[in-house]
Motif scaffolding. Structure first.
Motif, short mmCIF file in Angstrom:
data_model
loop_
_atom_site.label_atom_id
_atom_site.label_comp_id
_atom_site.label_asym_id
_atom_site.label_seq_id
_atom_site.Cartn_x
_atom_site.Cartn_y
_atom_site.Cartn_z
N GLY B 108 0.82 -1.21 0.00
CA GLY B 108 0.00 0.00 0.00
C GLY B 108 0.85 1.25 0.00
N ARG B 109 0.18 2.37 -0.20
CA ARG B 109 0.88 3.65 -0.26
C ARG B 109 0.58 4.43 1.03
N PRO B 110 1.52 4.48 1.97
CA PRO B 110 1.26 5.24 3.20
C PRO B 110 0.99 6.72 2.89
N ALA B 111 0.24 7.36 3.75
CA ALA B 111 -0.09 8.77 3.53
C ALA B 111 1.18 9.61 3.40
N GLY B 112 1.26 10.39 2.33
CA GLY B 112 2.40 11.27 2.12
C GLY B 112 3.60 10.61 1.48
N ALA B 113 3.54 9.30 1.29
CA ALA B 113 4.68 8.59 0.71
C ALA B 113 4.62 8.63 -0.81
N ALA B 114 5.80 8.44 -1.42
CA ALA B 114 5.88 8.45 -2.87
C ALA B 114 5.92 7.03 -3.45
N ARG B 115 6.13 6.05 -2.58
CA ARG B 115 6.25 4.68 -3.07
C ARG B 115 5.45 3.73 -2.18
N ASN B 116 5.10 2.59 -2.75
CA ASN B 116 4.37 1.59 -1.98
C ASN B 116 5.28 0.92 -0.95
N ALA B 117 4.70 0.58 0.19
CA ALA B 117 5.40 -0.14 1.25
C ALA B 117 4.58 -1.37 1.62
N ILE B 118 5.17 -2.26 2.39
CA ILE B 118 4.42 -3.39 2.91
C ILE B 118 3.71 -2.93 4.18
N GLU B 119 2.39 -3.13 4.19
CA GLU B 119 1.60 -2.67 5.33
C GLU B 119 0.75 -3.83 5.87
N ILE B 120 0.24 -3.61 7.06
CA ILE B 120 -0.71 -4.54 7.66
C ILE B 120 -1.95 -3.74 8.03
N MET B 121 -3.15 -4.36 7.81
CA MET B 121 -4.39 -3.61 8.02
C MET B 121 -5.44 -4.55 8.58
N VAL B 129 2.75 0.52 8.73
CA VAL B 129 3.81 0.15 7.80
C VAL B 129 4.68 -0.92 8.45
N VAL B 130 4.88 -2.01 7.71
CA VAL B 130 5.74 -3.09 8.20
C VAL B 130 7.14 -2.93 7.65
N LEU B 131 7.24 -2.56 6.40
CA LEU B 131 8.56 -2.43 5.76
C LEU B 131 8.45 -1.42 4.62
N SER B 132 9.44 -0.56 4.50
CA SER B 132 9.43 0.42 3.41
C SER B 132 10.84 0.64 2.90
N ASP B 133 10.94 1.18 1.73
CA ASP B 133 12.23 1.50 1.12
C ASP B 133 12.05 2.80 0.35
N LYS B 135 13.66 4.05 -1.99
CA LYS B 135 14.09 4.05 -3.38
C LYS B 135 13.18 3.24 -4.31
N ILE B 136 12.51 2.23 -3.75
CA ILE B 136 11.68 1.37 -4.60
C ILE B 136 10.35 1.08 -3.93
N CYS B 137 9.36 0.73 -4.76
CA CYS B 137 8.10 0.24 -4.22
C CYS B 137 8.29 -1.22 -3.78
N LEU B 138 7.64 -1.58 -2.70
CA LEU B 138 7.71 -2.95 -2.20
C LEU B 138 6.38 -3.65 -2.51
N HIS B 139 6.48 -4.87 -3.00
CA HIS B 139 5.28 -5.58 -3.45
C HIS B 139 5.26 -7.01 -2.95
N SER B 140 4.11 -7.62 -3.08
CA SER B 140 3.87 -9.05 -2.89
C SER B 140 4.35 -9.59 -1.54
N PRO B 141 3.82 -9.09 -0.45
CA PRO B 141 4.18 -9.69 0.85
C PRO B 141 3.65 -11.12 0.93
N MET B 142 4.37 -11.96 1.61
CA MET B 142 3.97 -13.35 1.74
C MET B 142 4.39 -13.85 3.11
N LEU B 143 3.48 -14.48 3.81
CA LEU B 143 3.80 -15.04 5.11
C LEU B 143 4.55 -16.36 4.89
N VAL B 144 5.76 -16.44 5.38
CA VAL B 144 6.57 -17.65 5.18
C VAL B 144 6.61 -18.43 6.48
#
Lengths: 106, 386
Positions: B108-121, B129-133, B135-144
């Protein structure tokens, strides 16, 4: 033929005299035309599926509201068009009915 | 089936071996326009997905779907980001990974952010926000974590067979306003692909002119009809592995109701339904008579009826039908005895038309084709052989 694009004119506004149009032909375009509303191909009660009409075409229609259940052309086929279709056999009629009910393919 | 093909991208299910496909949700809804990234919630019948736009970025809003609450009803939706607009399908969220019926990981895109991060809702829309970067958008979270493999399903199909069986319990279930006894036949139609070119204009408009004047979107074959008995039951066999749909006809062959989706039977399998547009989660009503496939006195007990051909069967194309008629007219002088290859009786055409057809087909002069004369002869067919 004489009544629909022949020497007797174009009865009911239906021209079956032939001739190409940009995409189809005159007969087909007359059968598929939207005489009263863009959403319905009048003569065959066809469902318009053009872009932007999804709110119409997505619905589950009530019984007898499209195709032969509602098409003016169906009455002509079933009644024999006042004796003007003497040679139309049941298989031929049913093939035309199937064509109408499958929403007017070209 | 015979609806706009763009904004109705609904959710279907199918077994891994290609059997038992069925529409799960939104097959007759315009919004959400597309349901992407769908995943079952562990230990639940609920599904989570991304509600997105047709022909747009695969991002939108995250929503839970409870199919038990309806197949096409917004009340079956819990839109986590837009709770007051269940079908809302815009946004930057995607790729949900459900942890439970209440919590989901997603991009998802946190408020005010320019890139997608891994979030929990959670269901209330609270998100972290669980994890963000940066420089890049973060995609496809997976519970391992270790988990049990999904249950293996036994092979249901007999791949040596060419047909499947179809059983309708009582077609009047779901046919409001239709009296018992009115439905006499089921027409069986295959939806298929157009394999020929598109003569005429090189610029078909709005993707629909290849097949129809913004009516049907697919080529169709009329496979035949089968009788519906007095209890509303039908039991028949049809080609396997084809996208079929059925139409309820009255005694004159006129349409009463048409399916709005398709069904296919893998070879040797049986597909069944209760009625016509009945709710799929409903129970089979207590029948007053045994349905056809259980009726011992019936000579066809245990044996589905074959499709009847010759009554409205053939290619579902305006010009193709005409082509047969024209060819049949030409062959009347030859070995075919005045009938087409599908055994349709021929209609008369006048001499000029026939001469043109003969010139077109036999001499193969430049620019002269069977198609170039078909519309006139078909017109003659439609209004009767004068």
């Amino acid at each position: 033929m004489s009544c629909h694009g022949g020497e007797k004119g174009i009865a009911a506004g239906m021209d079956f005299s032939g001739g190409w149009t940009e995409h189809f032909n005159i007969s087909y375009e007359n059968l598929a035309n939207r005489r009263e509303t863009q959403l319905i191909a009048y003569w065959i009660a066809g469902i318009d599926c053009m872009n932007g009409t999804a709110l119409w075409s997505a619905q589950i229609f009530p019984p007898r509201s499209h195709g032969l259940g509602a098409a003016p052309l169906a009455d002509l086929l079933v009644s024999g068009h006042e004796g003007r279709l003497p040679d139309l056999t049941r298989p031929e009629r049913d093939l035309l009915m199937a064509w109408i009910d499958s929403n007017g393919l070209y | 089936m015979d609806k706009n093909a763009l904004t109705i991208q609904s959710l279907w299910t199918i077994n891994p071996d290609g059997t038992q496909e069925t529409a799960l949700f939104a097959n007759n809804m315009v919004f959400p326009e597309a349901i992407l990234d769908a995943r079952p919630v562990p230990g639940s019948h609920v599904v989570v997905g991304t509600f997105a736009k047709d022909n747009g970025p695969p991002r939108g809003s995250i929503a839970f779907i409870d199919p038990h609450l309806g197949k096409n009803e917004p009340r079956a939706i819990t839109n986590l980001e837009h709770p007051d607009q269940p079908t809302f399908d815009l946004g930057n969220s995607c790729e949900p990974w459900p942890l439970s019926e209440n919590v989901v990981l997603f991009s998802g895109r946190p408020a005010g952010a320019a890139r997608n991060a891994i979030e929990i809702m959670d269901r209330s829309g609270s998100r972290e926000v669980v994890l963000s970067d940066p420089k890049i958008c973060l995609h496809s979270p997976m519970l391992v974590k270790p988990r049990h493999p999904p249950p293996a399903l036994a092979e249901m199909a007999d791949r040596q067979q060419a047909t499947g069986k179809f059983f309708v319990q009582d077609i009047y279930q779901g046919l409001s306003g239709v009296k018992r006894g009115e439905v006499r036949w089921l027409r069986v139609i295959e939806e298929t692909s157009r394999v020929s070119g598109s003569p005429g204009s090189p610029n078909p408009c709005n993707q629909t002119f290849l097949v129809s004047a913004a009516l049907a979107f697919s080529a169709k074959n009329y496979l035949g009809v089968v009788p519906v008995d007095e209890t509303g039951s039908a039991y028949f066999q049809a080609p396997a592995g084809r996208a079929l749909y059925f139409q309820a006809l009255d005694g004159e062959g006129r349409l009463i109701q048409s399916m709005r989706s398709f069904v296919q039977a893998a070879p040797g399998t049986t597909r069944s339904c209760i009625g016509c547009h009945e709710h799929k989660s409903s129970a089979v009503p207590n029948p007053t008579a045994l349905p056809l496939h259980e009726r011992p006195p019936h000579p066809s007990f245990g044996h589905p009826l074959p499709l009847r051909r010759g009554e409205g069967t053939g290619e579902g194309r305006f010009r193709a039908s005409m082509r047969e008629i024209v060819r049949g007219n030409l062959s009347r002088r030859g070995k075919n005895g005045g009938r087409t290859r599908n055994n349709h009786r021929l209609v008369r055409t006048d001499s000029p038309c026939r001469r043109i057809a003969l010139r077109a087909v036999c001499s193969r002069k430049a620019g002269a084709t069977v198609q170039s004369i078909s519309q006139a002869a078909f017109s003659r067919f439609l209004i009767g052989a004068a």
